[in-house]
Design an enzyme around this catalytic site. Structure first.
Site, mmCIF file in Angstrom:
data_model
loop_
_atom_site.group_PDB
_atom_site.id
_atom_site.type_symbol
_atom_site.label_atom_id
_atom_site.label_comp_id
_atom_site.label_asym_id
_atom_site.label_seq_id
_atom_site.Cartn_x
_atom_site.Cartn_y
_atom_site.Cartn_z
ATOM 1 C CG ASP A 171 -2.108 1.550 -5.320
ATOM 2 O OD1 ASP A 171 -2.827 0.775 -5.973
ATOM 3 O OD2 ASP A 171 -2.278 1.776 -4.102
ATOM 4 C CG ASP A 230 -1.995 -1.352 -0.333
ATOM 5 O OD1 ASP A 230 -3.237 -1.358 -0.291
ATOM 6 O OD2 ASP A 230 -1.338 -0.311 -0.350
ATOM 7 N NE ARG A 288 -9.555 0.495 -3.069
ATOM 8 C CZ ARG A 288 -8.883 0.727 -1.938
ATOM 9 N NH1 ARG A 288 -7.575 0.522 -1.918
ATOM 10 N NH2 ARG A 288 -9.508 1.142 -0.861
#
Length: 493
Positions: A296, A292, A348
């Site tokens: 984050d 992933d 990202r």
């Protein structure tokens, strides 16, 4: 040009007395007791970030195994704690040091081959669509077993970090691999430095048949109603594999400093796991994703500074805000990124929702080639399959998402086959600001050029101006590449 913080002079008084912008370096004092420099980004906005620097001897640990690491974290009881990582900590290992793999976490009757057959588009997508997509809620014993397997892995490899802790790598080869650090709700005052994080590998990714699904008539046979093996929704593009586990997840944590760390997929990049379904479910983005994010920042996390770190060879680096619908994130997710190096990362870097994010003196290197060319999605898909790029395709470095306010300055973007919208992309955002940055060797107005290239304009009125720069001013963009290459990453303190 070497520009690091001369800690002994700067922190002796708690002030920046004696610090200059021309000769800045770390001395050789124990980095475990160093704290975030005053005013160094959003992390410093509401007081000092000291981590475990004030730890008593009884709360200073040197660890070299998962068992020792977890025991040290559990023993803090809220007291300032320093944990020194010596060598490699494998979070997917048992108390005897044996690495745990898929067989150790798997719950019957799950097997990947059986799972992919049960939910293959040719089998699952022929059912009636729901809101113009295949049913995204998979049912049946294999999905139940996959979720149970995933939970078993999660319970072991996700390790919670408490408040008032410094986690510091010793020397040049400290690593934490095959797992995830969680800085959760209510946790504050955490420092993580000088560690290589690698390969938070999800053995049980889930297939989402409705993710990016499109009823696109350019694909032969694509239609909403199933007729036969050549005509129906199974002949439409769409569906994605999704995984869990970020190398570091700041999910509600506050006042966090991550510095001089390195993040990657290690020796198991997702490029080793190509799509498993035939055309049209074999786009590059339909690889079997086992990783992933790298870092984050979600769930009202706040006041984070990430500095002098190296992010490489990964697709989706990190999110700041993980849902367009989480309006409760408004006023949180304040993050500073400076002095970081992003190399062969696809997207990202970060993608932002709701947060005020300051991004300066970072270096972004990648290649946007690979999506294929053609007048229709079908033609581009076919063309992309011939190219088979080996790099992670740059979609956008900075992603301006819902209610985000990115303030970018003096960054360098070297994006082969790209245009300025690959530097700052509109991801349902309204505003973004940049000044003094360079794109492919040229000083340009990146926002204006990105607006022109993408056709999705962003206003430059972000509504705030950064004031937290720490002991050094913003480097001129001409110095950024040398500085970042020299300083970013673990083993460089």
């Amino acid at each position: 040009m070497k520009r690091r913080l001369l800690v002994a002079a700067c922190f002796a008084s708690g002030l920046m007395v004696g610090c200059t912008s021309t000769d800045i370096r770390y001395d050789h004092q124990d980095i475990a007791t160093q704290v975030l420099p005053p005013n160094d980004g959003w992390a410093a906005a509401e007081g000092p970030v000291t981590g475990g620097s004030n730890a008593l001897d009884v709360h200073i640990y040197t660890v070299s195994s998962r068992k020792e690491f977890v025991e040290a974290l559990n023993a803090t009881n809220g007291s300032p704690t320093i944990i020194k990582v010596d060598g490699t900590i494998n979070l997917s290992s048992d108390d005897q040091g044996r690495e745990l793999t898929e067989d150790d976490y798997r719950v019957a009757p799950y097997h990947f081959d059986d799972y992919k057959k049960a939910y293959a588009p040719a089998v699952w997508n022929i059912k009636p669509l729901i809101k113009k997509r295949p049913n995204r809620k998979l049912t049946g014993p294999l999905e139940v077993a996959r979720k149970a397997s995933a939970q078993k892995q999660k319970d072991h490899i996700v390790v919670r970090v408490p408040s008032n802790v410094s986690i510091i790598g010793l020397g040049k080869d400290a690593k934490i691999i095959k797992g995830s650090l969680l800085i959760g709700d209510g946790v504050e005052n955490v420092i993580i430095r000088n560690i290589r994080f690698e390969d938070a590998f999800d053995y049980f990714p889930g297939w989402d048949p409705g993710d990016s699904f499109k009823l696109d008539a350019s694909y032969p046979g694509c239609q909403a109603d199933y007729v036969d093996s050549l005509h129906g929704p199974q002949k439409c593009r769409g569906g994605r594999w999704n995984s869990e586990y970020d190398l570091i997840s700041i999910a509600g944590g506050k006042r966090v400093w991550i510095d001089h760390c390195t993040f990657s997929d290690g020796d198991r990049p997702d490029s080793l796991f190509p799509p498993v379904y035939p055309f049209p479910q074999n786009e590059i983005t339909q690889k079997v994703q086992h990783h992933d994010g790298l870092v984050d920042i979600t769930n009202q996390a706040d006041l984070v500074t990430i500095s002098n770190s190296y992010f490489h060879d990964h697709d989706k680096a990190f999110l700041i805000g993980n849902s367009d619908k989480k309006t409760a994130d408004t006023g949180y997710l304040r993050v500073t990124l400076h002095g970081n190096y992003f190399n062969n990362v696809g997207q990202r870097m970060p993608r932002v929702r709701y947060g005020k994010v300051h991004v300066y003196n970072n270096y972004f290197v990648g290649n946007a080639q690979g999506d294929g060319v053609g007048d229709t999605a079908y033609e581009r898909h076919v063309n992309a399959l011939m190219n088979k790029p080996k790099h992670n395709i740059v979609r956008q470095a900075l992603g301006a998402g819902t209610a985000s306010a990115i303030y970018s300055e003096a960054n360098v973007f070297d994006i082969e086959n790209g245009n300025p919208s690959h530097a700052i992309g509109n991801m349902k955002g309204k505003v973004a600001f940049d000044k003094g940055s360079m794109f492919n060797g040229k000083l340009i107005d990146i926002i204006e050029e990105a607006n022109r290239a993408s056709g999705k304009p962003l206003s430059k009125d972000v509504g705030w101006t950064p004031t937290l720069y720490g002991p050094t001013p913003v480097l001129p963009v001409s110095d950024v590449i040398d500085y970042v290459k020299e300083n970013a990453g673990a083993g460089k303190l």
